[in-house]
Design a protein around this motif. Structure first.
Motif, PDB file in Angstrom:
ATOM      1  N   UNK A 278       4.754  -5.549  51.613  1.00  8.30           N
ATOM      2  CA  UNK A 278       4.325  -5.967  50.742  1.00  8.30           C
ATOM      3  C   UNK A 278       2.949  -6.856  50.499  1.00  8.30           C
ATOM      4  N   UNK A 279       2.358  -7.466  49.161  1.00  6.37           N
ATOM      5  CA  UNK A 279       1.271  -7.098  48.904  1.00  6.37           C
ATOM      6  C   UNK A 279      -0.056  -8.551  49.492  1.00  6.37           C
ATOM      7  N   UNK A 280       0.450  -8.491  50.338  1.00  4.54           N
ATOM      8  CA  UNK A 280      -0.472  -9.314  51.645  1.00  4.54           C
ATOM      9  C   UNK A 280      -1.092  -9.084  52.933  1.00  4.54           C
ATOM     10  N   UNK A 281      -2.139  -8.541  53.010  1.00  4.48           N
ATOM     11  CA  UNK A 281      -2.703  -8.228  54.201  1.00  4.48           C
ATOM     12  C   UNK A 281      -3.756  -9.091  54.845  1.00  4.48           C
ATOM     13  N   UNK A 282      -4.115  -9.364  55.776  1.00  2.98           N
ATOM     14  CA  UNK A 282      -4.969 -10.354  56.570  1.00  2.98           C
ATOM     15  C   UNK A 282      -5.482  -9.231  57.841  1.00  2.98           C
ATOM     16  N   UNK A 283      -6.792  -8.680  58.105  1.00  2.00           N
ATOM     17  CA  UNK A 283      -7.817  -8.420  57.989  1.00  2.00           C
ATOM     18  C   UNK A 283      -8.809  -8.992  59.199  1.00  2.00           C
ATOM     19  N   UNK A 284      -8.658  -8.516  60.506  1.00  4.44           N
ATOM     20  CA  UNK A 284      -9.300  -9.169  61.541  1.00  4.44           C
ATOM     21  C   UNK A 284     -10.242  -8.269  61.804  1.00  4.44           C
ATOM     22  N   UNK A 285     -11.648  -9.016  61.883  1.00  5.81           N
ATOM     23  CA  UNK A 285     -12.820  -7.841  62.763  1.00  5.81           C
ATOM     24  C   UNK A 285     -13.707  -8.491  63.090  1.00  5.81           C
ATOM     25  N   UNK A 286     -15.321  -8.631  63.201  1.00  2.00           N
ATOM     26  CA  UNK A 286     -15.812  -9.302  64.366  1.00  2.00           C
ATOM     27  C   UNK A 286     -17.118  -9.494  63.647  1.00  2.00           C
ATOM     28  N   UNK A 287     -17.556 -10.401  64.375  1.00  3.35           N
ATOM     29  CA  UNK A 287     -19.383 -10.859  63.862  1.00  3.35           C
ATOM     30  C   UNK A 287     -19.783  -9.784  63.530  1.00  3.35           C
ATOM     31  N   UNK A 288     -19.695  -8.374  64.185  1.00  3.13           N
ATOM     32  CA  UNK A 288     -20.394  -7.278  64.105  1.00  3.13           C
ATOM     33  C   UNK A 288     -20.058  -6.349  63.737  1.00  3.13           C
ATOM     34  N   UNK A 289     -19.467  -6.622  62.679  1.00  2.00           N
ATOM     35  CA  UNK A 289     -18.895  -5.273  62.229  1.00  2.00           C
ATOM     36  C   UNK A 289     -18.429  -6.176  60.945  1.00  2.00           C
TER      37      UNK A 289
ATOM     38  N   UNK B 197      -8.352  -5.226  44.935  1.00  2.00           N
ATOM     39  CA  UNK B 197      -8.280  -5.252  42.862  1.00  2.00           C
ATOM     40  C   UNK B 197      -6.988  -4.320  43.051  1.00  2.00           C
ATOM     41  N   UNK B 198      -6.630  -3.405  43.637  1.00  2.00           N
ATOM     42  CA  UNK B 198      -5.020  -3.051  43.933  1.00  2.00           C
ATOM     43  C   UNK B 198      -3.857  -4.735  43.456  1.00  2.00           C
ATOM     44  N   UNK B 199      -4.491  -5.276  44.112  1.00  2.00           N
ATOM     45  CA  UNK B 199      -3.674  -6.078  43.210  1.00  2.00           C
ATOM     46  C   UNK B 199      -2.897  -6.824  44.822  1.00  2.00           C
ATOM     47  N   UNK B 200      -3.574  -7.033  45.715  1.00  2.00           N
ATOM     48  CA  UNK B 200      -3.455  -7.116  47.896  1.00  2.00           C
ATOM     49  C   UNK B 200      -3.750  -8.644  47.766  1.00  2.00           C
ATOM     50  N   UNK B 201      -3.340  -9.782  48.127  1.00  2.00           N
ATOM     51  CA  UNK B 201      -3.750 -10.799  48.275  1.00  2.00           C
ATOM     52  C   UNK B 201      -4.497 -10.419  50.069  1.00  2.00           C
ATOM     53  N   UNK B 202      -5.853 -10.417  50.092  1.00  2.00           N
ATOM     54  CA  UNK B 202      -6.672 -10.101  51.830  1.00  2.00           C
ATOM     55  C   UNK B 202      -6.778 -11.992  51.905  1.00  2.00           C
ATOM     56  N   UNK B 203      -6.577 -11.462  52.928  1.00  2.00           N
ATOM     57  CA  UNK B 203      -7.220 -12.826  54.163  1.00  2.00           C
ATOM     58  C   UNK B 203      -7.822 -12.498  55.535  1.00  2.00           C
ATOM     59  N   UNK B 204      -9.079 -13.034  55.180  1.00  2.00           N
ATOM     60  CA  UNK B 204     -10.087 -12.423  56.710  1.00  2.00           C
ATOM     61  C   UNK B 204      -9.792 -13.516  57.917  1.00  2.00           C
TER      62      UNK B 204
END
Lengths: 360, 360
Positions: free
Chosen positions: B32-43, B57-64
């Motif tokens: 689905x056009x929704x993604x949650x990106x999990x990263x850390x304070x360094x990366x 830009x490709x229309x995906x709703x991104x949660x960080x």
């Protein structure tokens, strides 16, 4: 003893239903002669030794863990206490975890088995009607999150479900009635003859007539097993087992876990789903009253707590069936046939909730 | 760009390896056009927007979501913060979770994906050498328990592994070297030609020559994929990937998570396994010194911290490979061929640990 099979290929397993099964250690096939039994403070004094002693006599090393009792303990902290116990007692990847209790014990123990060392075998020994007819079968395991019921979990099938109908003799009336909500559910969603059978035999079930209870359990498990085999990971049909659950989970989460029994919330949720099905023109008022009458005869509530409608809608948005922000609800196309639908207009959802809420 | 496949039937997925891939949103296939990106304070400051912007830009709703950095945060509390974020941001069963970072981020995000609503899709975007050659491939996910590393977890395969070798340009030297421990591992356990190639090309790897790094990553992933396909849930051969890990996990748990990098502990653990293989008469002293020389050239430790032997043995008893109370260790039958064995006598295990400990 009657035995049904949940036919899932190399993850197939039997459901044994009968009297006195809890003491029959020979029915439990273990991968190594070590097992950890998880129960709670209510069930353990009644049944833990009756399960553990014959196992020990058969040469099995048995570890015992006793949890607090209640839905509000179906959380990470309690789960972690199981992990602590397993590690302190040097349980291994081949140790079998045995859940002895109702739905809470089964769900949390199953989830512990799914995660401990990335998955160990487990066995369900359900001691409530609700667990015997529903939650012990099908491999859904979970804990609750403050924002939503059963939000954190896994699909992890048991090796075996051992249902000793004698354990229902000590079940409080309120819990027996709550279990009947899930029994009635099978009739409503896919088995009209069973619904009619329930209408005929309800008094006999309430008076705990053993043969009638056993038949209700077997017919429920057969329905559940058929659905699970067709759709193990809920890509489609399995969602229909959640009749009333989107509304019901909102009640459980909204009033605080444990205030309402799950089955009580499901009875009200099913009535809300029936009201909405009526508004959609799928069932008629006679059908609605017939469903209401059956829940009432079972001593179950048919009207929800004083949550306002906005709170319902907010909680329902966390439902696992939500897709692209849209609610998908299990409704009744007719009695005995459920359907998953996102067609209900918000105004009618609100109307259905209002029609079945204390502050309507 | 080179693409390998992890051939697991309906759970098969590609591993893309190449330069600049992180910005190529078209490579990420989302349900689905929704993604949650999990990263850390360094990366996150380095790469999060480079991954998220093209997706938006490709229309995906991104949660960080940005986690603290380090092995000691691979715990329930951090995991729960991911669940909180997913629920607060109304992520659904079809939302894709994307792990952007090293092994810790990948392991914990993968486990979150395995458990959230009983399983949602996830993608690995590994940014450390260790994650690119090992932990991002094969579906092992986990968090640590105070009594044992990776004790709570799940097998949950990603939909895709996207390895952008450019991200290694910002990797600290110590982390690059730690990643080489797992690269060398593949040579030791099943790929002697690769071990010889590493002996020839080590300087080029340490100076981060792009083509040499890409070749090391692809050869490592090919080895890993072959083993995972043969034994996804570690009933047999897959355990061989854990050369040095029983000793290494004891070091990591014993000195406190995060003090030693995982790869550093694995280098020492592999030397302990090599010592024990020598005591078993399976490899000779020349082999042992050859292994030691390669780890040393990679700038890795070949001697453990000052834990006493009893503490090692106690911690090693929590290993997931323990069966019926008996340690099973990955040893070297010869260079390029590992074996899982419970044949080592306790006295020799103690001797091997002693030979490679600071307080020998």
């Amino acid at each position: 003893m009657e035995t049904l099979t949940v036919a899932l290929g190399d993850r197939s397993y039997p459901i044994h239903v009968g009297q006195g099964l809890i003491e029959r250690a020979e029915l439990l096939v273990l991968r190594q002669p070590k097992a950890a039994i998880v129960s709670n403070v209510t069930v353990a004094p009644l049944y833990l030794q009756r399960l553990a002693d014959p196992l020990r006599r058969a040469g099995v090393e048995v570890v015992e863990m006793v949890l607090p009792d209640g839905e509000r303990f179906k959380d990470w902290q309690t789960l972690n206490s199981i992990f602590d116990g397993l590690l302190e007692q040097r349980c291994e990847r081949s140790t079998t975890l045995i859940a002895l209790g109702g739905g809470v014990v089964g769900d949390i123990t199953g989830f512990a088995a799914a995660c401990f060392q990335r998955g160990i075998p487990f066995i369900q020994v359900p001691t409530t009607l609700l667990a015997q007819v529903d939650s012990s079968v099908g491999g859904k395991t979970a804990i609750n999150h403050p924002l939503g019921k059963n939000m954190i979990g896994a699909f992890h099938q048991p090796q075996l479900v051992l249902t000793d109908t004698d354990t229902l003799n000590t079940l409080p009336d309120r819990e027996l009635r709550a279990g009947l909500a899930e029994v009635i559910k099978y009739g409503l969603i896919r088995d009209l003859p069973f619904l009619e059978w329930l209408e005929t035999n309800l008094e006999s079930l309430l008076s705990r007539e053993p043969a009638t209870l056993a038949e209700a359990i077997c017919r429920s498990c057969r329905n559940k097993a058929e659905v699970v085999v067709a759709d193990e990971r809920e890509a489609g049909e399995r969602a229909l087992l959640n009749l009333g659950h989107t509304f019901g989970h909102a009640i459980e989460t909204g009033v605080g876990y444990g205030e309402w029994l799950h089955g009580e919330a499901i009875a009200v949720g099913s009535m809300m789903a029936a009201e909405l099905s009526l508004l959609m023109g799928w069932i008629d008022r006679h059908d609605l009253l017939r469903v209401e009458r059956l829940f009432q005869r079972a001593g179950l509530p048919v009207r929800g707590p004083a949550l306002n409608v906005e709170r319902y809608l907010e909680l329902m948005q966390h439902d696992k069936k939500v897709l692209d922000g849209k609610l998908r609800l299990v409704l009744l196309q007719k009695l005995g046939q459920a359907v998953l639908s996102d067609a209900a207009p918000p105004a009618e959802i609100i109307q259905a909730i209002g029609a079945r809420s204390a502050h309507a």
